[in-house]
Design an enzyme around this catalytic site. Structure first.
Site, PDB file in Angstrom:
ATOM      1  N   GLU A 113      -9.775 -23.365  -5.076  1.00 21.20           N
ATOM      2  CA  GLU A 113     -10.190 -24.571  -4.357  1.00 21.20           C
ATOM      3  C   GLU A 113     -10.635 -24.242  -2.927  1.00 21.20           C
ATOM      4  OE1 GLU A 113      -7.798 -28.732  -4.054  1.00 21.20           O
ATOM      5  OE2 GLU A 113      -7.022 -27.122  -2.814  1.00 21.20           O
ATOM      6  N   CYS A 150      -6.806   2.354   0.368  1.00 17.03           N
ATOM      7  CA  CYS A 150      -5.522   2.948  -0.001  1.00 17.03           C
ATOM      8  C   CYS A 150      -5.239   2.804  -1.491  1.00 17.03           C
ATOM      9  CB  CYS A 150      -4.447   2.210   0.784  1.00 17.03           C
ATOM     10  SG  CYS A 150      -2.815   2.721   0.371  1.00 17.03           S
ATOM     11  N   ARG A 203      -0.177  13.436   7.321  1.00 17.67           N
ATOM     12  CA  ARG A 203       0.156  12.016   7.238  1.00 17.67           C
ATOM     13  C   ARG A 203       1.069  11.725   6.042  1.00 17.67           C
ATOM     14  NH1 ARG A 203      -1.800   6.883   5.659  1.00 17.67           N
ATOM     15  NH2 ARG A 203      -1.595   5.517   7.449  1.00 17.67           N
ATOM     16  N   GLY A 248     -10.464   7.105   3.520  1.00 20.57           N
ATOM     17  CA  GLY A 248      -9.044   7.083   3.878  1.00 20.57           C
ATOM     18  C   GLY A 248      -8.578   8.432   4.398  1.00 20.57           C
TER      19      GLY A 248
END
Ligand code: IMP
Length: 503
Positions: A485, A319, A418, A407
């Site tokens: 870490e 995206c 969409r 995508g």
């Protein structure tokens, strides 16, 4: 003056779970991942529960019939992509509903005049070594023979040799007739020491193949998502434009649940779509909506009657919405905000509307975090695109196997519905990319490895159910230094693929 959300928005990688007390009961074998898919009233059960909290993304490069069958076998659900004609989408839904567990339609079929070279290339592409031979090379053609890796030796044989010269011909094959049950097919396989049994109709046309391993896996899949007629369950994506045509076809094909597929769901278009479904089907057709990233968006869709609400804007791996449009919100913050709103909504109304975290899951532990933050289930694109069962080709890129993944907002998918805001212009700019993802083998193996990790982390948190995890989880934000870490650091890693176990 604009409204500013307090604080920053964060993503999954910025959080960690802090272990809680685990009793001796807390072992992965005792964990249940059952989770509600659609809204329900206090004191009642959801009409559809997933057995694992995973659904596959409404995307061309992810959710076709093969994905749907495999994922339903493991206990999840696929949403067949809507960026195709309503008829094509309904045909895919029907293919899933018609799928007889254990009867596989061949996707690597040969003709007798193909060469060994071509057989090897096909095997390389699909990974399948058992290939039926039919008169027209189709999966429904007249059966002429079968080729397995035992029939040819690439190191010795001439690669231009024709399939007809080395296949096991039809007259030597044991076959099943089209009405054979899976149990009987397995008996035939077992009695004759076969690896695969081709199944043919009255005209000797291939109907499917039963593989020994499929029957075994069928028996060992207690999580299967089956409907009342023992058919696999499947979802389907819809849009806010052509629902009056699409929804009836999908319902007739047997879709178990629908989902409005949109990059931004806090809109009148979604309201109208849900209202149309309720007016025509009442509660009998279930529909999820989204995507939203805050409490207001959630409440709007919950009030509209959405059966579940999807969360996430801009976090998907393919995206580029945040870059192109500057909209979105860190996925973790969006999810936490929406889940809080869902719980408040439940308190107030007695209606529980499940929340789906959509996009941005990179590591398996992100799924556990999403569940701990309140998600009822996750929608995954990149994760599933990597498996054999996604509809895309497996390709070799610089010596490494990859699967293609693009995508829905990319120029390749052209799924303008969409991103539709009601105007006449279709996909004015792209919001997604076309990419490769590392090939990851079979869905079954991948999903089971992931689920095991989720279950064992849940045990570390003292939780045997997702609800318990949500109630008990303790989460902490991490600083950018402690993220460093968290990986291997200050050592020279010998082999990055290697896993070391300290049992
Ligand atoms: P992933 O699991 O991180 O790969 O994200 C998958 C999700 O990204 C999908 O379920 C959609 O919500 C979203 N998505 C799919 N295609 C596009 C696109 O082209 N642009 C933006 N988001 C997309």
């Amino acid at each position: 003056m604009a409204m500013f959300f307090p604080g920053e928005s964060h993503t999954f990688s910025e959080y960690l779970l802090v272990p809680g007390y685990s009793s001796s009961e807390c072992i992965p074998a005792n964990v249940s991942l059952k989770t509600p898919l659609v809204r329900f009233k206090r004191g009642e059960e959801s009409a559809i529960n997933l057995n694992i909290p995973m659904v596959s993304a409404i995307m061309q490069s992810v959710s076709g019939p093969d994905m749907a069958v495999s994922l339903a076998t493991e206990g999840g659900l696929s949403f067949i992509y809507g960026s195709q004609t309503p008829e094509q989408e309904a045909a895919m839904v029907k293919a899933v509903k018609d799928h007889k567990a254990g009867f596989v339609e061949s996707d690597s079929t040969l003709t007798p005049d193909m060469t060994m070279e071509q057989v090897m290339a096909l095997k390389e592409r699909t990974g399948h070594s058992t290939m039926p031979v039919t008169d027209d090379g189709s999966s429904r053609g007249r059966l002429l023979g079968i080729v397995t890796s035992r029939d040819y030796r690439p190191s010795r044989d001439d690669h231009s040799k024709k399939v007809s010269e080395f296949m096991t011909p039809r007259e030597k094959l044991i076959v099943g007739d089209k009405d054979i049950t899976l149990k009987k097919a397995n008996d035939v396989i077992w009695d004759n020491k076969l690896n695969a049994l081709p199944v043919v109709d009255d005209n000797d046309h291939l109907v499917g193949i039963v593989f020994r391993k499929d029957y075994d896996s069928h028996k060992s899949n207690p999580n299967e998502m089956l409907d009342a007629n023992k058919r696999y369950m499947v979802g389907a994506g819809i849009n806010t434009r052509d629902y009056a045509t699409r929804v009836p076809l999908l319902v007739e094909a047997g879709a178990d649940v629908l989902c409005i597929d949109s990059s931004e769901g806090f809109s009148e278009w979604q309201k109208r779509t849900i209202e149309w479904i309720r007016a025509n089907y009442g509660e009998s057709v279930r529909v999820g909506a989204g995507n939203v990233v805050d409490a207001d968006g959630f409440r709007f869709l919950a009030d509209c009657g959405a059966d579940f609400v999807k969360v996430g804007i801009g976090g998907g791996s393919i995206c580029i919405t945040r870059e192109t449009k500057g909209i979105g919100r860190g996925q973790a913050t969006a999810l936490i905000d929406v889940c809080r709103a869902r719980d408040e909504y439940f308190e107030e109304t007695g209606i529980y509307v499940p929340v789906c975290s959509d996009g941005g899951i990179v590591y398996d532990y992100h799924m556990t975090l999403a569940l701990a933050m309140g998600a009822d289930f996750m929608m995954l694109g990149r994760y599933f695109a990597r498996f054999d069962e996604s509809p895309t080709e497996r390709v070799n890129v610089n010596g490494q196997y990859m699967k293609e993944y693009w995508g829905e907002g990319s120029a390749r998918a052209r799924n303008w519905q969409r991103y539709d805001l009601g105007g006449a212009q279709k996909l004015a700019f792209v919001e997604g990319v076309d990419s490769y993802v590392p090939y990851a083998g079979s869905l079954k193996d991948g999903v089971n490895a992931t689920l095991y990790k989720i279950k064992s982390t849940m045990c570390n948190c003292g939780a045997l159910t997702i609800k318990e995890l949500q109630d008990k989880a303790r989460l902490t934000l991490v600083s950018s230094t402690s993220i460093v870490e968290g990986g291997a650091h200050d050592v020279v890693v010998k082999d990055s693929q290697q896993t070391v176990s300290y049992n």
